[in-house]
Design a protein around this motif. Structure first.
Motif, PDB file in Angstrom:
ATOM      1  N   SER A 196       0.801  -1.151  -0.092  1.00 62.98           N
ATOM      2  CA  SER A 196       0.026   0.063   0.114  1.00 62.98           C
ATOM      3  C   SER A 196       0.899   1.197   0.138  1.00 62.98           C
ATOM      4  O   SER A 196       0.410   2.171  -0.505  1.00 62.98           O
ATOM      5  CB  SER A 196      -0.936  -0.151   1.179  1.00 62.98           C
ATOM      6  N   ASP A 217      -6.045  -1.130  -4.711  1.00 65.75           N
ATOM      7  CA  ASP A 217      -5.379  -1.534  -3.502  1.00 65.75           C
ATOM      8  C   ASP A 217      -6.300  -2.765  -2.787  1.00 65.75           C
ATOM      9  O   ASP A 217      -7.323  -2.362  -2.053  1.00 65.75           O
ATOM     10  CB  ASP A 217      -5.047  -0.690  -2.460  1.00 65.75           C
ATOM     11  N   GLU A 218      -5.919  -3.847  -3.017  1.00 68.81           N
ATOM     12  CA  GLU A 218      -7.001  -5.234  -2.786  1.00 68.81           C
ATOM     13  C   GLU A 218      -8.441  -4.947  -2.853  1.00 68.81           C
ATOM     14  O   GLU A 218      -9.223  -4.766  -1.766  1.00 68.81           O
ATOM     15  CB  GLU A 218      -6.544  -5.553  -1.173  1.00 68.81           C
TER      16      GLU A 218
HETATM   17 MG    MG Z   1      -2.085  -2.638   2.158  1.00 67.96          MG
END
Ligand code: MG
Ligand code: ADP
Length: 268
Positions: free
Chosen positions: A58, A171-172
């Motif tokens: 991240s 991000d995910e």
């Molecule tokens: Mg992360």
């Protein structure tokens, strides 16, 4: 500017990350989130960053987004230094972060405030185009709280796409969704990537997801966050997450993760 111009494809971007390091201070001491990380992402490439929680995925995404600054090293997006956020690099997070007081169209139109040249009607048309692209045209005027988790992520995707960024940073984005919803989104994101010719950087801790989506999978290890190994994925598209070939590729990558002692918390 007409809506047709607005929806024209723009050249996808090339990204360069050069010797980037980032340390955070917390109550429990200093954490080196990234240690001398270098990465080049080609125009229109789909790159997946994989690694255990805390390996700096991240942080790297936020640096590319311009939401954080590196302690050392540099980042270039299409030849220009990254100095802050820009509509050429849009981010989509695990949590949708939609505005509950706006309807679906209102949420997508909100990100078009980054495009001051458009009239209200043009914004509506652009929002309608992206809602159709993510399969939500029938829900254009729904309230956010009426939508399922997968539909909310589709709105978030339409919102990130609406300013026509050259780079999409994810991000995910599907981590909180059930398996069936995720599988549909794997198909859809591959279709959208092909249709809109974006450069995509996609963070995940799921190896299969990375192999399903990426042209390349970049493996990270933590303490400090470093790139350990990279894999090219040359399977034909669209890819099916349940295919035997895909499973064989993920096994190879999971083996590499284990050899770097970073297999904990990474789903095969
Ligand atoms: Mg992360
Ligand atoms: P990942 O996304 O791979 O799980 P992160 O990039 O979020 O990892 O975090 C990398 C490391 O940096 C972790 O140890 C995390 O706790 C730390 N970290 C990230 N952001 C901050 C912050 N704003 N303040 C303090 N520590 C942070």
């Amino acid at each position: 500017m007409s809506v047709t111009d607005e929806l024209q494809n723009i050249a996808p971007a090339k990204l360069i990350v050069e010797g980037v390091s980032k340390t955070f201070s917390s109550r429990s001491g200093k954490v080196q989130a990234l240690d001398n990380v270098s990465l080049e992402v080609g125009e229109g490439e789909f790159v997946c960053l994989v690694g255990p929680s805390g390996c700096g995925k991240s942080t790297l995404l936020n640096l590319i987004a311009g939401l954080e600054k590196p302690d050392s090293g540099r980042l270039l997006a299409n030849g220009n230094p990254v100095n802050g956020p820009g509509r050429d690099r849009m981010v989509m997070f695990q949590e949708h972060a939609l505005f509950p007081w706006l309807d679906v169209t209102g949420n997508v139109m909100f990100s078009l405030r980054l495009k001051p040249g458009l009239t209200e009607k043009e914004r509506q048309d652009v929002a309608a185009y992206y809602l159709k692209l993510v399969g939500l045209e029938r829900f254009a005027h729904s309230n956010i709280h009426e939508l399922s988790g997968g539909m909310k992520q589709r709105v978030a995707l339409a919102r990130a796409l609406a300013p026509n960024p050259r780079v999409l940073l994810m991000d995910e984005p599907f981590a909180a969704l059930d398996a069936m919803t995720r599988e549909q989104l794997y198909t859809d994101i591959q279709r959208i990537w092909a249709a809109r010719k974006k450069t995509i950087i996609f963070v995940t801790h799921n190896v299969r997801e990375a192999v399903c989506l990426g042209d390349r999978v970049v493996l990270f290890s933590r303490n400090p966050g470093r790139i350990r190994e990279q894999f090219k994925v040359e399977l034909p598209r669209p890819r099916d997450i349940n295919s035997v070939e895909l499973a064989a590729h993920s096994t190879e990558i999971t083996r590499a993760l284990k050899s770097h002692h970073v297999a904990q918390e990474v789903a095969e």
